[in-house]
Design an enzyme around this catalytic site. Structure first.
Site, PDB file in Angstrom:
ATOM      1  N   LYS A  47      38.789  47.965  33.158  1.00 44.31           N
ATOM      2  CA  LYS A  47      38.185  47.122  34.188  1.00 44.31           C
ATOM      3  C   LYS A  47      38.182  45.699  33.651  1.00 44.31           C
ATOM      4  CE  LYS A  47      35.667  45.599  37.627  1.00 44.31           C
ATOM      5  NZ  LYS A  47      36.314  45.359  38.933  1.00 44.31           N
ATOM      6  N   CYS A 130      40.761  37.769  41.304  1.00 47.18           N
ATOM      7  CA  CYS A 130      39.619  38.519  41.839  1.00 47.18           C
ATOM      8  C   CYS A 130      39.177  37.916  43.172  1.00 47.18           C
ATOM      9  CB  CYS A 130      38.446  38.520  40.870  1.00 47.18           C
ATOM     10  SG  CYS A 130      37.044  39.364  41.643  1.00 47.18           S
TER      11      CYS A 130
HETATM   12  O1  RRO Z   1      35.368  43.625  40.814  1.00 49.12           O
HETATM   13  C1  RRO Z   1      35.902  43.279  41.898  1.00 49.12           C
HETATM   14  O2  RRO Z   1      35.249  42.968  42.904  1.00 49.12           O
HETATM   15  C2  RRO Z   1      37.368  43.189  42.018  1.00 49.12           C
HETATM   16  C3  RRO Z   1      38.159  42.531  41.101  1.00 49.12           C
HETATM   17 BR1  RRO Z   1      37.503  41.775  39.536  1.00 49.12          BR
HETATM   18  C4  RRO Z   1      39.555  42.408  41.338  1.00 49.12           C
HETATM   19  O3  RRO Z   1      40.343  41.829  40.581  1.00 49.12           O
HETATM   20  N1  RRO Z   1      40.052  42.970  42.487  1.00 49.12           N
HETATM   21  C5  RRO Z   1      39.260  43.615  43.359  1.00 49.12           C
HETATM   22  O4  RRO Z   1      39.767  44.089  44.388  1.00 49.12           O
HETATM   23  N2  RRO Z   1      37.921  43.715  43.106  1.00 49.12           N
END
Ligand code: RRO
Length: 315
Positions: A47, A130
């Site tokens: 993650k 993100c």
């Molecule tokens: O954690 C998120 O809300 C998230 C991230 Br960091 C990302 O790169 N892509 C996504 O769809 N959600």
């Protein structure tokens, strides 16, 4: 029967299978990462992590339907020290990609420098895409600001030690992919991963007459098979503009061996599984390895190099 070779090489990093998880898909906790290490994926991706732990956005923050998913997780993670400690404790038997995010160039630089000391990391996947950082509203998605990306790369390539890849957002115009490639081609980037979820989608529950996720007024990043045509187009376009030394990892809506084949035909060297991994669980890797090998056997290909990047225009 002839042996089918589904190994791959991402700019020098050797993978026993060209399939891995997408960052964000069951790769945040100790158990999730341990399961990935024990699975038949060719590599694991964490993650996206930040300098300090984050709880992320309020619930419900993830929802899936038959052809897609929507999320506004808000970057929940245990912080870089947790992931470095996890790697120190574990026996590592496949390449590990640490995904790195942050709210500033300084924060990302700090994490890169910390990661340099960990010999168990094969590469860093820097998340420039993100879609859900509510506190970032006026900055938006870094990958859409070409000046910031250029400045950022100037900075990190002064002190990087590990191979570096970039997770990019989807682009919808040729000129954007061409201009981004001109920037990327100037730096010793190992790979790009295309694409992150498509930002700013909304999904509606007609019974409740409401959104299905709570943060950010129900808006979130869209994943799953519904985004595959856009992701394939990004992979194919980047493949035509990038230096051939920069590998491409395809991501977006992969559910079958046939989907994997399509990505590699567009120029990908490996693929990542997000929504389908969350839906199906860790056994998805066994199924996809098998489906992909069978398809290659049927098509009389013995390795991915036989068809990588060879998509034809219909006559
Ligand atoms: O954690 C998120 O809300 C998230 C991230 Br960091 C990302 O790169 N892509 C996504 O769809 N959600």
């Amino acid at each position: 029967m002839e042996n089918i070779d589904i190994t791959t090489n991402i700019n020098g990093i050797q993978l026993s299978s060209c399939i891995m998880n997408a960052s964000g898909a069951i790769c945040r906790t100790d158990i999730e990462l341990s399961n990935l290490l024990n699975s038949s994926s060719g590599a694991i991706v964490t993650k996206s992590c930040t300098k300090h732990p984050r709880k992320g956005n309020s619930y419900p923050r993830y929802f899936e339907w038959n052809i897609g998913s929507i999320n506004s997780m808000g970057l929940p993670n245990y912080g870089i020290d947790f992931y470095l400690d996890f790697l120190e404790r574990k026996k590592i038997t496949k390449p590990v990609l640490i995904s790195i995010a942050g709210r500033s160039i300084d924060e990302i630089s700090f994490i890169i420098q910390k990661s340099n000391f960990c010999s168990k990391i094969s590469a860093l996947e820097i998340n420039l895409s993100c879609p859900n950082l509510i506190e970032n509203k006026n900055q938006g998605i870094v990958g859409y600001d070409f000046c910031v990306v250029s400045h950022f790369l100037e900075k990190i390539f002064r002190f990087h030690e590990k191979p570096i890849g970039l997770k990019l957002p989807p682009y919808f115009r040729d000129i954007h992919i061409e201009n981004m490639s001109l920037i990327l081609n100037k730096f010793p980037i190992s790979f790009i991963t295309c694409i992150n979820s498509i930002p700013n989608g909304i999904f509606i529950d007609v019974n409740k007459e409401s959104t299905v996720i709570r943060p950010n007024k129900g808006f979130g990043g869209i994943g799953g098979s519904i985004i595959k045509p856009f992701a394939l187009a990004n992979v194919f376009k980047f493949y035509s503009f990038l230096r051939k030394e920069i590998s491409i990892i395809g991501c977006g809506g992969i559910q079958s061996g046939k989907d994997m084949f399509e990505y590699i035909l567009c120029g990908a060297s490996a693929v990542q599984i997000g929504t389908q991994l969350i839906k199906e669980g860790i056994s998805v890797f066994d199924r996809l390895n098998q489906e992909f090998s069978s398809l290659l056997r049927k098509k009389k290909y013995s390795s991915i190099d036989d068809f990588k990047g060879k998509l034809q225009n219909i006559l």
